[in-house]
Scaffold this motif. Structure first.
Motif, PDB file in Angstrom:
ATOM      1  N   ARG A  46       0.844  -1.204   0.000  1.00  0.00           N
ATOM      2  CA  ARG A  46       0.000   0.000   0.000  1.00  0.00           C
ATOM      3  C   ARG A  46       0.875   1.247   0.000  1.00  0.00           C
ATOM      4  N   PRO A  47       0.344   2.403  -0.478  1.00  0.00           N
ATOM      5  CA  PRO A  47       1.140   3.643  -0.532  1.00  0.00           C
ATOM      6  C   PRO A  47       1.345   4.238   0.865  1.00  0.00           C
ATOM      7  N   VAL A  48       2.319   3.705   1.586  1.00  0.00           N
ATOM      8  CA  VAL A  48       2.621   4.176   2.944  1.00  0.00           C
ATOM      9  C   VAL A  48       4.121   4.474   3.024  1.00  0.00           C
ATOM     10  N   LEU A  49       4.479   5.661   3.523  1.00  0.00           N
ATOM     11  CA  LEU A  49       5.876   6.058   3.699  1.00  0.00           C
ATOM     12  C   LEU A  49       6.334   5.632   5.094  1.00  0.00           C
TER      13      LEU A  49
ATOM     14  N   ILE B 107      18.607  -0.758  11.144  1.00  0.00           N
ATOM     15  CA  ILE B 107      19.559  -1.641  10.459  1.00  0.00           C
ATOM     16  C   ILE B 107      18.901  -2.292   9.251  1.00  0.00           C
ATOM     17  N   GLU B 108      17.628  -2.681   9.412  1.00  0.00           N
ATOM     18  CA  GLU B 108      16.892  -3.302   8.314  1.00  0.00           C
ATOM     19  C   GLU B 108      16.459  -2.228   7.321  1.00  0.00           C
ATOM     20  N   LYS B 109      17.382  -1.748   6.488  1.00  0.00           N
ATOM     21  CA  LYS B 109      17.087  -0.611   5.615  1.00  0.00           C
ATOM     22  C   LYS B 109      16.185  -0.989   4.447  1.00  0.00           C
ATOM     23  N   GLN B 110      16.136  -2.281   4.088  1.00  0.00           N
ATOM     24  CA  GLN B 110      15.298  -2.653   2.973  1.00  0.00           C
ATOM     25  C   GLN B 110      13.815  -2.641   3.335  1.00  0.00           C
ATOM     26  N   LEU B 111      13.478  -2.496   4.641  1.00  0.00           N
ATOM     27  CA  LEU B 111      12.096  -2.520   5.088  1.00  0.00           C
ATOM     28  C   LEU B 111      11.470  -1.132   5.165  1.00  0.00           C
ATOM     29  N   LEU B 112      12.235  -0.068   4.864  1.00  0.00           N
ATOM     30  CA  LEU B 112      11.715   1.280   5.072  1.00  0.00           C
ATOM     31  C   LEU B 112      12.022   2.154   3.871  1.00  0.00           C
ATOM     32  N   GLY B 113      11.376   3.336   3.850  1.00  0.00           N
ATOM     33  CA  GLY B 113      11.577   4.266   2.756  1.00  0.00           C
ATOM     34  C   GLY B 113      12.631   5.306   3.061  1.00  0.00           C
TER      35      GLY B 113
ATOM     36  N   ASN C  91      15.640   4.972   0.580  1.00  0.00           N
ATOM     37  CA  ASN C  91      15.558   3.711  -0.161  1.00  0.00           C
ATOM     38  C   ASN C  91      14.574   3.933  -1.317  1.00  0.00           C
ATOM     39  N   ARG C  92      15.132   4.369  -2.441  1.00  0.00           N
ATOM     40  CA  ARG C  92      14.285   4.763  -3.574  1.00  0.00           C
ATOM     41  C   ARG C  92      13.446   3.590  -4.097  1.00  0.00           C
ATOM     42  N   TYR C  93      14.022   2.383  -4.083  1.00  0.00           N
ATOM     43  CA  TYR C  93      13.292   1.239  -4.628  1.00  0.00           C
ATOM     44  C   TYR C  93      12.110   0.848  -3.743  1.00  0.00           C
TER      45      TYR C  93
ATOM     46  N   ALA D 280       8.858  10.224  -5.593  1.00  0.00           N
ATOM     47  CA  ALA D 280       9.780  11.115  -4.879  1.00  0.00           C
ATOM     48  C   ALA D 280      10.392  12.095  -5.869  1.00  0.00           C
ATOM     49  N   SER D 281      10.506  13.374  -5.421  1.00  0.00           N
ATOM     50  CA  SER D 281      11.146  14.385  -6.255  1.00  0.00           C
ATOM     51  C   SER D 281      12.639  14.088  -6.396  1.00  0.00           C
ATOM     52  N   LYS D 282      13.233  14.519  -7.523  1.00  0.00           N
ATOM     53  CA  LYS D 282      14.655  14.292  -7.758  1.00  0.00           C
ATOM     54  C   LYS D 282      15.509  15.023  -6.716  1.00  0.00           C
ATOM     55  N   ASP D 283      14.982  16.168  -6.204  1.00  0.00           N
ATOM     56  CA  ASP D 283      15.765  16.934  -5.224  1.00  0.00           C
ATOM     57  C   ASP D 283      15.996  16.123  -3.953  1.00  0.00           C
ATOM     58  N   ILE D 284      14.941  15.449  -3.480  1.00  0.00           N
ATOM     59  CA  ILE D 284      15.094  14.681  -2.242  1.00  0.00           C
ATOM     60  C   ILE D 284      15.947  13.443  -2.482  1.00  0.00           C
ATOM     61  N   VAL D 285      15.891  12.849  -3.694  1.00  0.00           N
ATOM     62  CA  VAL D 285      16.738  11.696  -3.997  1.00  0.00           C
ATOM     63  C   VAL D 285      18.206  12.117  -4.029  1.00  0.00           C
TER      64      VAL D 285
END
Length: 633
Positions: A122-125, A132-138, A153-155, A164-169
């Motif tokens: 679902r669309p949740v940030l 430590i578990e960085k693949q679980l969060l945005g 974590n862009r993916y 996400a805007s390019k500026d924040i990436v």
């Protein structure tokens, strides 16, 4: 191309200077205020897919820092893109069903995997603090001394349908993500250049067509001039016709005068004709009288003929009476002979009937004995068939167990290897520590190894847990007949995941076209058995030794009926075999161990369990089956 790359790098540098928080300001603000400011900017630079249907964005605070909660409450006075911000403190995962943003503090980091499995795609940030578990969060906050930064974590954002805007990436993304963005922009510029060249070619083509049209227009003008000269000639011809018309009018008047003279002569002739018609009428009355006399004479002749016919008829009747008496005497004699013959035939018939009754009784006894034997044989055959069906079902389940065991073995083996490596690292470090030879570099190396090993173990355990969960549900459904409501798309995905060990051997692919909100209420075990048999048949019979096979499952709902189109691009089914494909024990792979019960089980499950219909369709590209059954049983 190099110039545009340098311009883009310069823009990135300027953006970092303007967006990044200044050191002086960071020193004056508390960590809670800095994180709140960052979160406000995150919301500004990230868009949700369903913002048009919302009036506010809901931020769930999953933590126990009351100061941070009070600072977050100040966001409720702000609005972004006409959307208000609502801050909701909670520690219950069930309260995250309608949440747009989740902020998880360091203390509750172990709950991240549970939160992730709850929200799914679902669309949740998801925002965490030093997780430590960085693949679980945005987005993840990073605390380095007094400086607070973040990483993206862009993916994961893309997986959760967030833009996400390019500026924040650029500000929080990794070097790989920024490099991929640069490549995407370069690819976009190359695409625009190709599009521009195509447009130029299109404009040249249109200009050529315009020139052709101009030439055609010039030709049409010349044609119009020719037509105008032709019209002038026609006008002159019309004037000549008008003069001719005047001459015809004068001739017509003369003709009318001659017609009037002819009419006067005709009236005189009609008067003469009337006198002659009176004479004809007198002669016709005289002819009628003569006809009447002839009719009277004919009637007298007919009466005399009738009298003569009556006399002849009476003579004929007398002769007929004599002939009848003679024939009656002959008939009575014949009847006597016939009655004697009938009596003899009745006696013979009674004897034959009695004998036939005895024979029939004996045959009926034999037939009843044979029917009993046939019923017993049929009962044994039905029992044997049911046992074979159960055996086939359990064999399919056993194959599923073996495949899942093989799939689970890989992540479990990685976990065991990682844990043993960590034990060796800790043992080696302890020996150095006991000897007093521990350096700061040794400590950092050990911590790095522990972090990497723990990350590897947790990811592989999550993979094994996912496999066990999907296998557990599908296997329970196949072994227990229980009615429940399922999400059709998710259940098909779980079935395909359980058959991954069969599909990956030759790199086969299953495509599912199904509405993600579509549900089915009934016995899911029947669905699991049907699609398992179909996919296994495609792999074994359809693809054989081929690689990169493709299976397509299309699901549509019309009113309360589910229509399923299953097809593959294998070698297909011959036309003479399509009529027998659902027959029990029919198989084209008897030498390879095929039982011929797979499609028969599918047919019985669709028609009996699901109250539906299944057909084998003739296809030029492979095997194709169409099924339809109610969405709720």
């Amino acid at each position: 191309m190099p110039d545009s790359k340098y311009v883009y790098i310069a823009l990135i540098s300027l953006t970092l200077l303007f967006i990044a928080p200044q050191p002086g300001h960071s020193a004056e603000l508390s960590p809670q205020q800095i994180k709140t400011a960052y979160i406000y900017n995150f919301i500004k630079y990230i868009r949700w897919p369903n913002e048009g249907d919302k009036q506010s964005l809901k931020l769930a605070y999953y933590g126990d820092d009351k100061v941070l909660l009070n600072v977050l409450k100040t966001l409720e006075k702000q609005s972004i893109r006409s959307l208000s911000i609502e801050v909701i403190p909670t520690r219950n995962i069930n309260n995250l069903s309608n949440i747009d943003i989740v902020l998880v503090t360091k203390k509750f980091e172990p709950q991240l995997s549970v939160i992730n499995s709850f929200i799914k795609s679902r669309p949740v940030l998801v925002i965490a603090d030093n997780a430590i578990e960085k693949q679980l969060l945005g987005i993840n906050f990073i605390n380095k001394g007094k400086t607070i930064g973040f990483e993206i974590n862009r993916y994961n954002l893309i997986y959760h349908q967030l833009t996400a805007s390019k500026d924040i990436v650029i500000l929080g993304g990794t070097e790989i993500e920024i490099a991929s963005m640069v490549k995407e922009m370069e690819a976009s510029q190359e695409s625009n250049r190709k599009r521009l060249s195509e447009l130029e070619a299109y404009v040249i083509e249109k200009q050529q067509k315009l020139d052709t049209l101009s030439k055609q227009q010039l030709n049409q003008k010349q044609l119009i001039a020719q037509q105008e000269s032709h019209i002038q000639q026609q006008l002159r011809a019309n004037k000549q016709l008008e003069t001719d018309f005047e001459l015809l009018k004068s001739n017509l008047s003369k003709s009318k005068e001659r017609l009037n003279n002819n009419n006067r002569m005709l009236s005189e002739k009609q008067a003469d004709l009337a006198g002659k018609s009176v004479e004809i009428t007198r002669l016709s009355t005289q002819i009628d009288r003569n006809k009447q006399l002839l009719l009277e004479q004919q009637s007298q002749l007919s009466e005399s003929r009738k009298n003569i016919e009556e006399h002849a008829l009476s003579l004929k009747q007398k002769t007929d009476t004599l002939e009848k008496q003679n024939s009656r005497i002959k008939t009575q004699m014949t009847a006597l002979y016939v009655s004697i013959a009938l009596m003899l035939s009745v006696i013979i018939s009674l004897v034959l009937i009695y004998r036939g009754f005895v024979i029939k009784k004996r045959i009926n006894l034999q037939l009843s004995e044979k029917n009993n034997l046939l019923e017993e044989t049929n009962t044994r055959l039905v029992s044997t068939q049911n046992q074979l069906v159960k055996s086939e079902k359990m064999a399919a389940l056993g194959g599923l167990v073996a495949g899942i065991a093989h799939e689970i073995n890989t992540p479990i083996g990685v976990c065991i290897t990682s844990s043993s490596h960590l034990n060796e690292v800790v043992t080696h470090f302890k020996q150095q520590y006991d000897q007093g030879n521990v350096s700061e570099e040794d400590l950092e190396n050990m911590l790095s190894d522990i972090q990497l090993g723990g990350d590897l173990i947790s990811r592989n355990l999550a993979r094994a847990s996912s496999l066990i969960q999907s296998f557990k549900q599908v296997s329970v459904d196949q072994s227990h007949e229980e009615t429940r409501t399922i999400n059709f798309h998710e259940y098909l995905t779980e079935i395909c995941q359980n058959l991954h060990h069969k599909l990956k051997q030759k790199h086969h692919l299953v495509e599912i076209e199904c509405d993600e909100s579509l549900t089915f209420t009934g016995e899911p075990g029947a669905l699991a058995q049907i699609f398992t048999n179909l996919i296994i048949n495609s792999v074994i019979h359809g693809f054989g030794d081929r690689e990169n096979g493709k299976i397509r499952i299309k699901v549509m709902q019309e009113k309360e009926i589910l229509n399923i189109d299953y097809s593959d691009n294998g070698k297909g089914i011959k036309k003479e075999e399509q009529e027998k494909v659902f027959d029990p024990f029919f198989t084209t792979n008897r030498s390879g161990g095929g039982s011929g019960l797979g499609m028969h089980i599918c047919y019985n499950l669709v028609t009996q369990k699901l109250n539906g219909d299944i057909q084998c369709i003739d296809s030029q590209t492979g095997a194709q089956f169409k099924m339809s059954f109610p969405a709720s049983l």
